[in-house]
Design a protein around this motif. Structure first.
Motif, PDB file in Angstrom:
ATOM      1  N   LYS A  87       0.834  -1.211   0.000  1.00 36.92           N
ATOM      2  CA  LYS A  87       0.000   0.000   0.000  1.00 36.92           C
ATOM      3  C   LYS A  87       0.867   1.258   0.000  1.00 36.92           C
ATOM      4  O   LYS A  87       0.632   2.186  -0.781  1.00 36.92           O
ATOM      5  N   PHE A  88       1.874   1.291   0.867  1.00 35.46           N
ATOM      6  CA  PHE A  88       2.641   2.521   1.046  1.00 35.46           C
ATOM      7  C   PHE A  88       3.721   2.737  -0.014  1.00 35.46           C
ATOM      8  O   PHE A  88       4.370   3.774  -0.027  1.00 35.46           O
ATOM      9  N   THR A  89       3.929   1.777  -0.916  1.00 33.78           N
ATOM     10  CA  THR A  89       4.848   1.989  -2.044  1.00 33.78           C
ATOM     11  C   THR A  89       4.086   2.422  -3.299  1.00 33.78           C
ATOM     12  O   THR A  89       4.702   2.591  -4.353  1.00 33.78           O
ATOM     13  N   ARG A  90       2.804   2.597  -3.188  1.00 30.60           N
ATOM     14  CA  ARG A  90       1.958   2.940  -4.341  1.00 30.60           C
ATOM     15  C   ARG A  90       2.486   4.136  -5.133  1.00 30.60           C
ATOM     16  O   ARG A  90       2.435   4.156  -6.357  1.00 30.60           O
ATOM     17  N   ASP A  91       3.008   5.150  -4.443  1.00 25.68           N
ATOM     18  CA  ASP A  91       3.461   6.368  -5.125  1.00 25.68           C
ATOM     19  C   ASP A  91       4.969   6.423  -5.348  1.00 25.68           C
ATOM     20  O   ASP A  91       5.482   7.430  -5.834  1.00 25.68           O
ATOM     21  N   ALA A  92       5.690   5.366  -4.997  1.00 26.07           N
ATOM     22  CA  ALA A  92       7.145   5.341  -5.198  1.00 26.07           C
ATOM     23  C   ALA A  92       7.472   5.203  -6.686  1.00 26.07           C
ATOM     24  O   ALA A  92       6.769   4.505  -7.424  1.00 26.07           O
ATOM     25  N   ALA A  93       8.553   5.865  -7.127  1.00 25.03           N
ATOM     26  CA  ALA A  93       8.947   5.822  -8.541  1.00 25.03           C
ATOM     27  C   ALA A  93       9.323   4.400  -8.975  1.00 25.03           C
ATOM     28  O   ALA A  93       8.935   3.950 -10.047  1.00 25.03           O
ATOM     29  N   ALA A  94      10.094   3.709  -8.169  1.00 21.22           N
ATOM     30  CA  ALA A  94      10.493   2.322  -8.457  1.00 21.22           C
ATOM     31  C   ALA A  94      10.214   1.511  -7.192  1.00 21.22           C
ATOM     32  O   ALA A  94      11.125   1.213  -6.419  1.00 21.22           O
ATOM     33  N   PRO A  95       8.942   1.151  -6.951  1.00 22.23           N
ATOM     34  CA  PRO A  95       8.575   0.499  -5.693  1.00 22.23           C
ATOM     35  C   PRO A  95       9.281  -0.834  -5.483  1.00 22.23           C
ATOM     36  O   PRO A  95       9.407  -1.639  -6.401  1.00 22.23           O
ATOM     37  N   ARG A  96       9.768  -1.022  -4.245  1.00 21.39           N
ATOM     38  CA  ARG A  96      10.509  -2.235  -3.915  1.00 21.39           C
ATOM     39  C   ARG A  96      10.162  -2.672  -2.500  1.00 21.39           C
ATOM     40  O   ARG A  96      10.112  -1.853  -1.580  1.00 21.39           O
ATOM     41  N   ILE A  97       9.942  -3.964  -2.335  1.00 25.95           N
ATOM     42  CA  ILE A  97       9.635  -4.566  -1.036  1.00 25.95           C
ATOM     43  C   ILE A  97      10.574  -5.747  -0.843  1.00 25.95           C
ATOM     44  O   ILE A  97      10.815  -6.510  -1.784  1.00 25.95           O
ATOM     45  N   ALA A  98      11.096  -5.896   0.369  1.00 32.86           N
ATOM     46  CA  ALA A  98      11.975  -7.028   0.663  1.00 32.86           C
ATOM     47  C   ALA A  98      11.521  -7.694   1.958  1.00 32.86           C
ATOM     48  O   ALA A  98      11.140  -7.017   2.914  1.00 32.86           O
ATOM     49  N   PHE A  99      11.564  -9.028   1.957  1.00 31.26           N
ATOM     50  CA  PHE A  99      11.331  -9.804   3.173  1.00 31.26           C
ATOM     51  C   PHE A  99      12.561 -10.663   3.381  1.00 31.26           C
ATOM     52  O   PHE A  99      12.988 -11.388   2.481  1.00 31.26           O
ATOM     53  N   GLY A 100      13.146 -10.565   4.571  1.00 29.61           N
ATOM     54  CA  GLY A 100      14.357 -11.332   4.838  1.00 29.61           C
ATOM     55  C   GLY A 100      14.608 -11.451   6.320  1.00 29.61           C
ATOM     56  O   GLY A 100      13.735 -11.183   7.145  1.00 29.61           O
ATOM     57  N   ALA A 101      15.816 -11.859   6.658  1.00 28.33           N
ATOM     58  CA  ALA A 101      16.215 -11.998   8.058  1.00 28.33           C
ATOM     59  C   ALA A 101      17.697 -11.701   8.199  1.00 28.33           C
ATOM     60  O   ALA A 101      18.480 -11.904   7.263  1.00 28.33           O
ATOM     61  N   GLU A 102      18.048 -11.200   9.369  1.00 28.42           N
ATOM     62  CA  GLU A 102      19.432 -10.951   9.749  1.00 28.42           C
ATOM     63  C   GLU A 102      19.616 -11.588  11.118  1.00 28.42           C
ATOM     64  O   GLU A 102      18.630 -11.886  11.799  1.00 28.42           O
ATOM     65  N   HIS A 103      20.847 -11.763  11.533  1.00 34.17           N
ATOM     66  CA  HIS A 103      21.086 -12.255  12.889  1.00 34.17           C
ATOM     67  C   HIS A 103      20.935 -11.095  13.858  1.00 34.17           C
ATOM     68  O   HIS A 103      21.569 -10.055  13.692  1.00 34.17           O
ATOM     69  N   GLY A 104      20.069 -11.284  14.848  1.00 29.65           N
ATOM     70  CA  GLY A 104      19.870 -10.268  15.873  1.00 29.65           C
ATOM     71  C   GLY A 104      20.989 -10.306  16.890  1.00 29.65           C
ATOM     72  O   GLY A 104      21.859 -11.187  16.852  1.00 29.65           O
ATOM     73  N   PRO A 105      20.982  -9.385  17.844  1.00 32.34           N
ATOM     74  CA  PRO A 105      22.038  -9.327  18.850  1.00 32.34           C
ATOM     75  C   PRO A 105      22.137 -10.597  19.701  1.00 32.34           C
ATOM     76  O   PRO A 105      23.202 -10.919  20.202  1.00 32.34           O
ATOM     77  N   ASP A 106      21.019 -11.334  19.827  1.00 38.91           N
ATOM     78  CA  ASP A 106      21.036 -12.565  20.624  1.00 38.91           C
ATOM     79  C   ASP A 106      21.377 -13.793  19.788  1.00 38.91           C
ATOM     80  O   ASP A 106      21.330 -14.920  20.270  1.00 38.91           O
ATOM     81  N   GLY A 107      21.718 -13.574  18.511  1.00 38.84           N
ATOM     82  CA  GLY A 107      22.078 -14.680  17.628  1.00 38.84           C
ATOM     83  C   GLY A 107      20.890 -15.324  16.939  1.00 38.84           C
ATOM     84  O   GLY A 107      21.061 -16.106  16.018  1.00 38.84           O
ATOM     85  N   LEU A 108      19.680 -14.993  17.371  1.00 37.48           N
ATOM     86  CA  LEU A 108      18.474 -15.531  16.739  1.00 37.48           C
ATOM     87  C   LEU A 108      18.103 -14.671  15.535  1.00 37.48           C
ATOM     88  O   LEU A 108      18.474 -13.500  15.460  1.00 37.48           O
ATOM     89  N   PRO A 109      17.344 -15.236  14.597  1.00 36.61           N
ATOM     90  CA  PRO A 109      16.980 -14.435  13.423  1.00 36.61           C
ATOM     91  C   PRO A 109      16.047 -13.284  13.780  1.00 36.61           C
ATOM     92  O   PRO A 109      15.159 -13.424  14.621  1.00 36.61           O
ATOM     93  N   GLU A 110      16.309 -12.153  13.154  1.00 35.19           N
ATOM     94  CA  GLU A 110      15.417 -11.003  13.239  1.00 35.19           C
ATOM     95  C   GLU A 110      14.884 -10.810  11.817  1.00 35.19           C
ATOM     96  O   GLU A 110      15.627 -10.469  10.899  1.00 35.19           O
TER      97      GLU A 110
END
Length: 186
Positions: A87-110
């Motif tokens: 919804k909120f990328t509707r007006d972006a010139a080149a709309p992009r969405i990413a879903f992913g994960a990084e290691h959080g400070p506790d070593g678990l995925p964020e």
């Protein structure tokens, strides 16, 4: 005047239904299982492409993201986060969405959902997760103001944490963690 009353009544009905949905998230037994979050995210995106064909952002989903959790609630979480990004990328010139994960400070995925859309003023980030608190007008972006409150409840039921980063006109990123065993959440 009659049309105004009808419109207000319809809007009130929608808000009551949204409140009922929010209350149901907090009740009921969790049914934890191994969930393929990447596949759930792909299903959400496919549904959005079908239901909103006029908007086609680039979507990148990190493969192999898995978590223990209640499949239906995690689907609801991704519906809300990816749906908001859509919804909120509707007006972006080149709309992009990413879903992913990084290691959080506790070593678990964020996990994260990131977009390059409208963004928000970080000074009001605490309002994002409260029911019916909107940072954009109803005329700009449709919605009930209940989606992120639902996401917060789902994350908390799974023993996790939720946070948001953003800037006006520069997009938003929503980060969430889930407990390795949701039974330990309470």
């Amino acid at each position: 005047y009659l049309q105004r009353v009808r419109n207000a009544t319809a809007r009130m009905g929608e808000l009551i239904e949204a409140l009922l949905k929010l209350s149901r998230i907090g009740r009921g037994e969790l049914k934890p299982e191994e969930v393929d979050l990447s596949a759930l995210a792909a299903d959400v995106v496919a549904g959005l492409r079908e239901s909103r064909p006029g908007h086609a952002p680039e979507v990148v989903i990190q493969p192999g993201l898995r978590a223990q959790g209640d499949r239906a609630l995690l689907r609801n979480l991704l519906d809300n986060l990816i749906g908001n990004a859509w919804k909120f990328t509707r007006d972006a010139a080149a709309p992009r969405i990413a879903f992913g994960a990084e290691h959080g400070p506790d070593g678990l995925p964020e996990f994260f959902v990131r977009d390059n859309g409208a963004g928000f003023d970080p000074a009001y980030a605490d309002k994002l997760f409260q029911p019916f608190q909107r940072l954009h007008s109803q005329d700009q972006f449709e919605g009930h103001g209940i989606g992120l409150a639902s996401v917060k409840r789902i994350v908390e039921r799974h023993g996790g944490h939720l946070r948001a980063e953003g800037a006006p006109g520069q997009g938003a990123t929503f980060f969430f963690t889930l407990a390795p065993d949701p039974h330990d959440a309470h």
